[in-house]
Scaffold this motif. Structure first.
Motif, PDB file in Angstrom:
ATOM      1  N   VAL A 229       0.858  -1.188   0.000  1.00  0.00           N
ATOM      2  CA  VAL A 229       0.000   0.000   0.000  1.00  0.00           C
ATOM      3  C   VAL A 229       0.891   1.235   0.000  1.00  0.00           C
ATOM      4  O   VAL A 229       1.706   1.418   0.916  1.00  0.00           O
ATOM      5  N   THR A 230       0.770   2.092  -1.013  1.00  0.00           N
ATOM      6  CA  THR A 230       1.627   3.273  -1.091  1.00  0.00           C
ATOM      7  C   THR A 230       1.014   4.304  -2.027  1.00  0.00           C
ATOM      8  O   THR A 230       0.154   3.988  -2.852  1.00  0.00           O
ATOM      9  N   HIS A 231       1.456   5.567  -1.872  1.00  0.00           N
ATOM     10  CA  HIS A 231       1.075   6.594  -2.843  1.00  0.00           C
ATOM     11  C   HIS A 231       2.250   6.955  -3.747  1.00  0.00           C
ATOM     12  O   HIS A 231       2.138   7.836  -4.598  1.00  0.00           O
ATOM     13  N   ASP A 232       3.387   6.259  -3.585  1.00  0.00           N
ATOM     14  CA  ASP A 232       4.606   6.564  -4.334  1.00  0.00           C
ATOM     15  C   ASP A 232       4.679   5.679  -5.577  1.00  0.00           C
ATOM     16  O   ASP A 232       4.938   4.477  -5.494  1.00  0.00           O
ATOM     17  N   LEU A 233       4.460   6.263  -6.744  1.00  0.00           N
ATOM     18  CA  LEU A 233       4.462   5.497  -7.982  1.00  0.00           C
ATOM     19  C   LEU A 233       5.855   4.987  -8.336  1.00  0.00           C
ATOM     20  O   LEU A 233       5.993   3.967  -9.026  1.00  0.00           O
ATOM     21  N   GLY A 234       6.904   5.664  -7.866  1.00  0.00           N
ATOM     22  CA  GLY A 234       8.261   5.180  -8.089  1.00  0.00           C
ATOM     23  C   GLY A 234       8.517   3.872  -7.358  1.00  0.00           C
ATOM     24  O   GLY A 234       9.172   2.960  -7.873  1.00  0.00           O
ATOM     25  N   VAL A 235       7.982   3.759  -6.143  1.00  0.00           N
ATOM     26  CA  VAL A 235       8.091   2.516  -5.376  1.00  0.00           C
ATOM     27  C   VAL A 235       7.363   1.390  -6.103  1.00  0.00           C
ATOM     28  O   VAL A 235       7.861   0.261  -6.211  1.00  0.00           O
ATOM     29  N   ILE A 236       6.172   1.687  -6.605  1.00  0.00           N
ATOM     30  CA  ILE A 236       5.392   0.688  -7.333  1.00  0.00           C
ATOM     31  C   ILE A 236       6.138   0.226  -8.578  1.00  0.00           C
ATOM     32  O   ILE A 236       6.189  -0.967  -8.894  1.00  0.00           O
ATOM     33  N   ALA A 237       6.744   1.159  -9.305  1.00  0.00           N
ATOM     34  CA  ALA A 237       7.435   0.823 -10.555  1.00  0.00           C
ATOM     35  C   ALA A 237       8.529  -0.211 -10.336  1.00  0.00           C
ATOM     36  O   ALA A 237       8.736  -1.097 -11.168  1.00  0.00           O
ATOM     37  N   GLY A 238       9.219  -0.112  -9.216  1.00  0.00           N
ATOM     38  CA  GLY A 238      10.350  -0.994  -8.990  1.00  0.00           C
ATOM     39  C   GLY A 238      10.034  -2.282  -8.268  1.00  0.00           C
ATOM     40  O   GLY A 238      10.839  -3.218  -8.308  1.00  0.00           O
ATOM     41  N   PRO A 544       8.222  19.922   3.884  1.00  0.00           N
ATOM     42  CA  PRO A 544       6.858  20.469   3.772  1.00  0.00           C
ATOM     43  C   PRO A 544       5.834  19.530   3.162  1.00  0.00           C
ATOM     44  O   PRO A 544       4.636  19.721   3.365  1.00  0.00           O
ATOM     45  N   VAL A 545       6.267  18.512   2.392  1.00  0.00           N
ATOM     46  CA  VAL A 545       5.290  17.623   1.747  1.00  0.00           C
ATOM     47  C   VAL A 545       5.649  16.155   1.915  1.00  0.00           C
ATOM     48  O   VAL A 545       5.205  15.308   1.149  1.00  0.00           O
ATOM     49  N   SER A 546       6.430  15.815   2.949  1.00  0.00           N
ATOM     50  CA  SER A 546       6.990  14.463   3.044  1.00  0.00           C
ATOM     51  C   SER A 546       5.929  13.380   3.151  1.00  0.00           C
ATOM     52  O   SER A 546       6.115  12.272   2.659  1.00  0.00           O
ATOM     53  N   ALA A 547       4.804  13.657   3.814  1.00  0.00           N
ATOM     54  CA  ALA A 547       3.804  12.606   4.040  1.00  0.00           C
ATOM     55  C   ALA A 547       2.545  12.795   3.201  1.00  0.00           C
ATOM     56  O   ALA A 547       1.526  12.171   3.469  1.00  0.00           O
ATOM     57  N   LEU A 548       2.621  13.649   2.164  1.00  0.00           N
ATOM     58  CA  LEU A 548       1.429  13.944   1.368  1.00  0.00           C
ATOM     59  C   LEU A 548       1.410  13.132   0.076  1.00  0.00           C
ATOM     60  O   LEU A 548       2.451  12.740  -0.453  1.00  0.00           O
ATOM     61  N   ASP A 549       0.212  12.910  -0.444  1.00  0.00           N
ATOM     62  CA  ASP A 549       0.066  12.231  -1.727  1.00  0.00           C
ATOM     63  C   ASP A 549       0.672  13.083  -2.837  1.00  0.00           C
ATOM     64  O   ASP A 549       0.799  14.303  -2.714  1.00  0.00           O
TER      65      ASP A 549
END
Length: 700
Positions: A229-238, A544-549
């Motif tokens: 479960v993540t909002h980081d598409l870079g994590v998903i890609a790898g 400032p945006v570390s935990a945001l989608d």
């Protein structure tokens, strides 16, 4: 919609996902009863996970990702219940198990890694005791056997000196080590499936990559299924084999990872890709933010739930529910007007505002000057009559910031970034060295003189939830700096508050509401309004945006740049997200263990890193491209950052550097320009344009 697209019922979609699935989620509906209404955060979700497969669950906050994972674990909030659908795990229907049967399954066959290990681990108990408890509940055995297993599994997850860590408490571990401890607890009984909920959200890119590669390795060893479960598409890609995109409680697209990244169909998936700041994006161009916010999941009429935010929405989107359709090769989406496969333009083919180049600041005097600043913190010694230990948080940092400039400071946790920011605004005082602002020395200022100077220096803290008083309405939060500095009459202050809330894009009724009533992105806007109240010259923005989608990140980043132009602001932005700083900053300083190791323009640092540490950080950035991400041959940086209590001699990075020689242990490299290029503190700086770390040198 293509002519080959066919609608398919939920049961058929699940069976099509692969025979013999470890987990089958079929038309899952989960509801939470509150005093006001019934909220349905999961509404008809269908997907499956096979053994040895990682399925990525993607979407904004409030899309239902975490609630889907919690439903599988049957760990629902008060008032929550599964009201429809099926959850089949390894041939058993989870929704029909009683509490005792579910407890036996939970932690043994299905385990979960929670988003924040600091709040998930018991702070009053050692890591060893928590591991032993999880093992003995499900497997029995005595203390000695449980201790052996605890040490073994800590070694399995790559914890340094695992036997020593058994006696440590959570607060004694770094963020990466706490996450490893959480994973160890989840894996102590060798579960068949692991649910990882944002396992790397607040971690540095280097530690994030280590954790994700660890999960990949454990999946192969144990033949586990993983729901990532993540909002980081870079994590998903790898790291994901297949991707499920959720929006407003529903699955809107599902496909294999390479296929989804090459050919996203749903307009929401397309918008997520557009919102990402990447290293290739022109920094003069605004990010394509998704307008508005996700809907409240109560009493929604039949319609596409993304329609109010979609620039392609038509009348049918506002009156009908789009079904999930199969367009071939197990690629499903629910969009009446999908992105065409014939589109030749890149994903970023929307009209974006162009940001004007900043004024030439080369003739200006620096607004902020930091000269040879050191900051040490004393620690109590547990042994009596022993000398007090000291944490060397910042060691000899010098830099300057010009008016109207954005300086980014990047580095791993513990490198001294936040301490630098706190010293700039006067929340910490240097042990030695000087800080000058607008022609005056801040060092040594106290009392009313410092309070007066703070009007020009403001800070946005990393956690806006903790930084905003929950007992004060938004109007009082934004007005408080004006009251403290005795600025204006009550009527003038109210007018200023209204102006600021409008400037940061908050609705008119926001003034009378409380911080907890807003989303994370809206709370960050409140923090920005508060920081702007006194019309400061410089703002320090700490993560400032570390935990945001990604979509909310884009809104905040665009807003920061707009406010910089409107109010003539100067920023010092502290972040571990290198893609963010590449987009936002004019110059970037790279810090490692209290030292500034590289300083140059954004383009120089990213296209031609000169310090091996910077090159390692760039290699570790997750890229939203499955082909590029999976072709990486190294993780960039290995090992843990050394202790700031007893830092290495000479170059502090030498213990992790592939180029280190005896010279690096004996001599401290100085930050200096060489060959007409940007400044680097390294005895063996990298050549211009290097894309990967070279083979280690041999000591001469």
């Amino acid at each position: 919609m293509t002519s080959s697209a066919t609608s398919a019922p939920a049961g058929q979609l699940s069976r099509n996902a692969g025979s013999g699935a470890l987990l089958e989620v079929i038309d899952l509906q989960m509801e939470i009863r509150t005093r006001e209404a019934r909220v349905r955060p999961v509404d008809g979700v269908t997907f499956s996970i096979n053994r040895g497969e990682t399925v990525g669950l993607v979407g904004e906050s409030g899309s239902g990702k975490t609630m889907t994972g919690m439903s599988v674990m049957r760990l629902l909030p008060p008032g929550g219940s599964i009201v429809g659908g099926s959850l089949r795990f390894d041939g058993r229907e989870l929704s029909s198990l009683d509490a005792a049967e579910m407890r036996a399954l939970r932690g043994n066959d299905i385990a979960m890694v929670f988003q924040d290990p600091m709040t998930s681990l018991n702070p009053t108990r050692t890591i060893g005791s928590q591991l032993r408890e999880a093992y003995r509940i499900h497997r029995g055995g005595g203390h000695a056997a449980a201790s052996r297993r605890a040490e073994e599994v800590l070694g399995l997850v790559g914890m340094p000196r695992p036997k020593e860590r058994l006696d440590d408490y959570p607060h004694q571990l770094s963020g990466g080590m706490r996450q490893r401890a959480m994973i160890a607890i989840a894996l102590v009984c060798e579960p068949k499936m692991l649910i990882a909920d944002e396992p790397t959200t607040a971690l540095d890119v280097s530690i994030q990559r280590q954790i994700l590669e660890l999960l990949d390795d454990l999946k192969e060893r144990l033949d586990m299924g993983i729901l990532l479960v993540t909002h980081d598409l870079g994590v998903i890609a790898g790291h994901a084999d297949r991707v499920v995109v959720m929006y407003a409680g529903r699955v809107v697209e599902q496909a294999g990872t390479p296929q989804l990244f090459a050919d996203p169909r749903h307009r929401y998936t397309e918008a997520l890709f557009e919102s990402m700041p990447t290293l290739e994006l022109d920094a003069r161009q605004s990010l394509a933010a998704i307008p508005g916010t996700p809907p409240k999941l109560t009493g929604l009429p039949p319609m596409c739930r993304f329609a109010p935010r979609c620039r392609f929405a038509a009348e049918d989107c506002r009156t009908e529910d789009p079904p999930l359709v199969d367009v071939g090769a197990r690629h499903l989406h629910s969009c009446f007007h999908p992105r065409s496969v014939d589109v030749l333009d890149p994903l970023r083919n929307v009209e974006l505002g162009q940001r004007a180049d900043r004024m030439d600041t080369s003739t200006h005097e620096p607004l902020l000057e930091i000269l040879d600043v050191h900051k040490e913190f004393g620690l109590r010694n547990s042994m009596p009559f022993k000398p007090k230990r000291r944490v060397h948080a910042v060691s000899g940092v010098s830099l300057s910031v010009l008016p109207g400039e954005t300086l980014g400071i990047v580095g791993e946790s513990g490198c001294g970034k936040t301490t630098i920011g706190r010293m700039i605004v006067g929340l910490e005082h240097p042990t030695s060295g000087t800080i000058g602002f607008d022609g005056r020395q801040l060092t040594g200022m106290r009392g009313s003189e410092l309070r007066s100077r703070r009007r020009d220096l403001q800070m946005m803290f990393q956690d806006s939830s903790a930084a905003l008083d929950p007992r004060m309405p938004v109007s009082a939060l934004v007005e408080e700096p004006l009251v403290a500095q005795h600025v204006g009459t009550r009527r003038e202050r109210r007018a200023t508050v209204a102006e600021l809330l409008d400037a940061v894009g908050l609705p008119g009724d926001a003034a009378d509401r409380y911080a907890h009533e807003f989303s994370g992105g809206q709370r960050q806007r409140i923090a920005m309004a508060r920081a702007l109240a006194l019309r400061p010259k410089l703002i320090v923005a700490d993560e400032p945006v570390s935990a945001l989608d990604v979509s909310v990140q884009a809104q905040i980043l665009n807003l920061m740049r707009k406010l910089q132009d409107d109010y003539g602001l100067t920023y010092v932005v502290i972040s571990h997200d290198l893609s963010l700083l590449k987009y936002l900053a004019d110059r970037i300083g790279v810090m490692y263990l209290g030292k500034l190791v590289e300083l140059g323009t954004s383009a120089e640092v990213y296209t031609a890193p000169r310090h091996p540490y910077t090159a390692g950080l760039i290699q570790a950035i997750p890229l939203p491209d499955p082909t590029l991400e999976r072709s990486k041959t190294s993780a960039g940086l290995g090992g843990e950052i050394p202790s700031a209590i007893d830092p290495p001699s000479g170059c502090r990075f030498r213990t992790r550097c592939p180029l280190a020689t005896e010279k690096c242990a004996q001599q401290v490299p100085l930050l200096a320009e060489s060959g007409g290029r940007h400044a680097v503190a390294c005895h063996y700086p990298l050549d211009s344009g290097i894309s990967s770390l070279p083979t280690p040198r041999t000591a001469s």
